[in-house]
Scaffold this motif. Structure first.
Motif, PDB file in Angstrom:
ATOM      1  N   ALA A   5     -17.151 -22.891   9.882  1.00 20.14           N
ATOM      2  CA  ALA A   5     -16.143 -22.036  10.497  1.00 20.14           C
ATOM      3  C   ALA A   5     -16.114 -22.205  12.012  1.00 20.14           C
ATOM      4  O   ALA A   5     -15.103 -21.982  12.635  1.00 20.14           O
ATOM      5  CB  ALA A   5     -16.407 -20.580  10.139  1.00 20.14           C
ATOM      6  N   SER A   6     -17.235 -22.632  12.603  1.00 23.28           N
ATOM      7  CA  SER A   6     -17.300 -22.724  14.053  1.00 23.28           C
ATOM      8  C   SER A   6     -16.638 -23.987  14.585  1.00 23.28           C
ATOM      9  O   SER A   6     -16.409 -24.097  15.772  1.00 23.28           O
ATOM     10  CB  SER A   6     -18.763 -22.664  14.515  1.00 23.28           C
ATOM     11  N   THR A   7     -16.338 -24.953  13.733  1.00 26.72           N
ATOM     12  CA  THR A   7     -15.694 -26.173  14.192  1.00 26.72           C
ATOM     13  C   THR A   7     -14.363 -26.337  13.489  1.00 26.72           C
ATOM     14  O   THR A   7     -14.204 -25.984  12.333  1.00 26.72           O
ATOM     15  CB  THR A   7     -16.579 -27.408  13.902  1.00 26.72           C
ATOM     16  N   THR A  15     -17.837 -32.580  11.014  1.00 33.28           N
ATOM     17  CA  THR A  15     -18.466 -33.872  11.255  1.00 33.28           C
ATOM     18  C   THR A  15     -19.403 -34.158  10.100  1.00 33.28           C
ATOM     19  O   THR A  15     -19.841 -33.251   9.396  1.00 33.28           O
ATOM     20  CB  THR A  15     -19.264 -33.866  12.578  1.00 33.28           C
ATOM     21  N   LEU A  16     -19.742 -35.418   9.899  1.00 32.56           N
ATOM     22  CA  LEU A  16     -20.597 -35.797   8.770  1.00 32.56           C
ATOM     23  C   LEU A  16     -21.941 -35.090   8.777  1.00 32.56           C
ATOM     24  O   LEU A  16     -22.505 -34.812   7.732  1.00 32.56           O
ATOM     25  CB  LEU A  16     -20.826 -37.308   8.756  1.00 32.56           C
ATOM     26  N   SER A  17     -22.466 -34.781   9.933  1.00 32.88           N
ATOM     27  CA  SER A  17     -23.785 -34.157   9.993  1.00 32.88           C
ATOM     28  C   SER A  17     -23.741 -32.635   9.862  1.00 32.88           C
ATOM     29  O   SER A  17     -24.775 -31.994   9.840  1.00 32.88           O
ATOM     30  CB  SER A  17     -24.479 -34.528  11.304  1.00 32.88           C
ATOM     31  N   SER A  18     -22.542 -32.061   9.717  1.00 35.67           N
ATOM     32  CA  SER A  18     -22.440 -30.599   9.681  1.00 35.67           C
ATOM     33  C   SER A  18     -22.490 -30.008   8.276  1.00 35.67           C
ATOM     34  O   SER A  18     -22.383 -28.801   8.122  1.00 35.67           O
ATOM     35  CB  SER A  18     -21.156 -30.150  10.386  1.00 35.67           C
ATOM     36  N   VAL A  25     -19.194 -29.371  -2.134  1.00 36.96           N
ATOM     37  CA  VAL A  25     -18.066 -30.238  -2.480  1.00 36.96           C
ATOM     38  C   VAL A  25     -16.852 -29.874  -1.624  1.00 36.96           C
ATOM     39  O   VAL A  25     -16.155 -30.762  -1.125  1.00 36.96           O
ATOM     40  CB  VAL A  25     -17.742 -30.155  -3.989  1.00 36.96           C
ATOM     41  N   LYS A  26     -16.597 -28.586  -1.399  1.00 35.52           N
ATOM     42  CA  LYS A  26     -15.472 -28.155  -0.556  1.00 35.52           C
ATOM     43  C   LYS A  26     -15.631 -28.673   0.871  1.00 35.52           C
ATOM     44  O   LYS A  26     -14.655 -29.102   1.495  1.00 35.52           O
ATOM     45  CB  LYS A  26     -15.359 -26.633  -0.545  1.00 35.52           C
ATOM     46  N   GLU A  27     -16.842 -28.623   1.392  1.00 38.51           N
ATOM     47  CA  GLU A  27     -17.080 -29.105   2.760  1.00 38.51           C
ATOM     48  C   GLU A  27     -16.845 -30.610   2.846  1.00 38.51           C
ATOM     49  O   GLU A  27     -16.242 -31.099   3.809  1.00 38.51           O
ATOM     50  CB  GLU A  27     -18.493 -28.743   3.201  1.00 38.51           C
ATOM     51  N   ASN A  28     -17.280 -31.352   1.838  1.00 40.42           N
ATOM     52  CA  ASN A  28     -17.019 -32.791   1.809  1.00 40.42           C
ATOM     53  C   ASN A  28     -15.531 -33.066   1.648  1.00 40.42           C
ATOM     54  O   ASN A  28     -15.000 -33.983   2.274  1.00 40.42           O
ATOM     55  CB  ASN A  28     -17.828 -33.444   0.678  1.00 40.42           C
ATOM     56  N   GLU A  45     -10.338 -34.938   3.704  1.00 40.50           N
ATOM     57  CA  GLU A  45      -8.927 -34.663   3.972  1.00 40.50           C
ATOM     58  C   GLU A  45      -8.603 -34.827   5.452  1.00 40.50           C
ATOM     59  O   GLU A  45      -7.524 -35.291   5.805  1.00 40.50           O
ATOM     60  CB  GLU A  45      -8.558 -33.256   3.509  1.00 40.50           C
ATOM     61  N   ALA A  46      -9.553 -34.468   6.313  1.00 42.85           N
ATOM     62  CA  ALA A  46      -9.344 -34.605   7.754  1.00 42.85           C
ATOM     63  C   ALA A  46      -9.451 -36.071   8.204  1.00 42.85           C
ATOM     64  O   ALA A  46      -8.979 -36.424   9.288  1.00 42.85           O
ATOM     65  CB  ALA A  46     -10.357 -33.752   8.520  1.00 42.85           C
ATOM     66  N   HIS A  47     -10.072 -36.901   7.378  1.00 44.36           N
ATOM     67  CA  HIS A  47     -10.273 -38.319   7.699  1.00 44.36           C
ATOM     68  C   HIS A  47      -9.809 -39.167   6.513  1.00 44.36           C
ATOM     69  O   HIS A  47     -10.629 -39.687   5.750  1.00 44.36           O
ATOM     70  CB  HIS A  47     -11.746 -38.590   8.001  1.00 44.36           C
TER      71      HIS A  47
END
Length: 178
Positions: free
Chosen positions: A56-58, A62-65, A87-90, A95-97
């Motif tokens: 939520a803070s970004t 990023t891959l490391s988050s 899975v949602k975070e991935n 989707e962003a990339h």
């Protein structure tokens, strides 16, 4: 005799299909640290709320988050809430990339035959792929493979090691190095 073995396989597969609705458990944080690479298991021992707050803070993940690994119960390819969050975070990252591709690597613990574990690894990788596609990720960004029991992270012969090894790993580096 061959017919009996064939029927046994069919009955076994039908039983596994019936278990698909069971929920998986996430290994404890201490077992997740048994991995060979600390970055692979980053976030595996965190709660879903802790991972959600970091997302939520970004505005662009990023891959490391976020974690690149989801875990499963014995003989299961069904997912649970914490895995769904991973899975949602991935999915958000993919989707962003849209030019990024990922290989979903299905793994199992050491128990069971090589053939059974290869099939279970494929089912796990395909289940995660399906979840990503439902969340809007393009199928062209996703590849699946099963390693069965051939690539354990934890080398022990106990429930903690088995829990660590029952996983799908999101390998973003596979296509980046090509």
């Amino acid at each position: 005799m061959k017919m009996n073995k064939g029927m046994l396989v069919v009955v076994g597969l039908a039983a596994l299909a019936g278990c698909a609705g069971k929920q998986a458990v996430k290994p404890s944080g201490s077992s997740a640290t048994a991995s060979r690479s600390g970055t692979q298991a980053s976030g595996a021992g965190q709660s879903s709320s802790a991972q959600g707050s970091s997302m939520a803070s970004t505005s662009s993940p990023t891959l490391s988050s976020f974690s690149h690994m989801v875990h499963f119960r014995t003989n299961s390819s069904a997912s649970i809430g914490v895995n769904r969050q991973i899975v949602k975070e991935n999915a958000s990252y993919l989707e962003a990339h849209p030019s990024v591709r990922v290989r979903l690597e299905g793994n199992t613990d050491e128990r069971g035959t090589a053939q059974y574990n290869m099939a279970l690894g494929w089912r796990r990788a395909d289940a995660v792929k399906h979840m990503l596609e439902v969340l809007g990720v393009s199928g062209s960004q996703l590849a699946t493979i099963s390693f069965g029991k051939s690539r354990p992270l934890a080398l022990g012969h106990n429930p903690k090691a088995w829990a660590v090894n029952r996983r799908v790993y999101f390998n973003y580096k596979y296509f980046a190095s090509k």
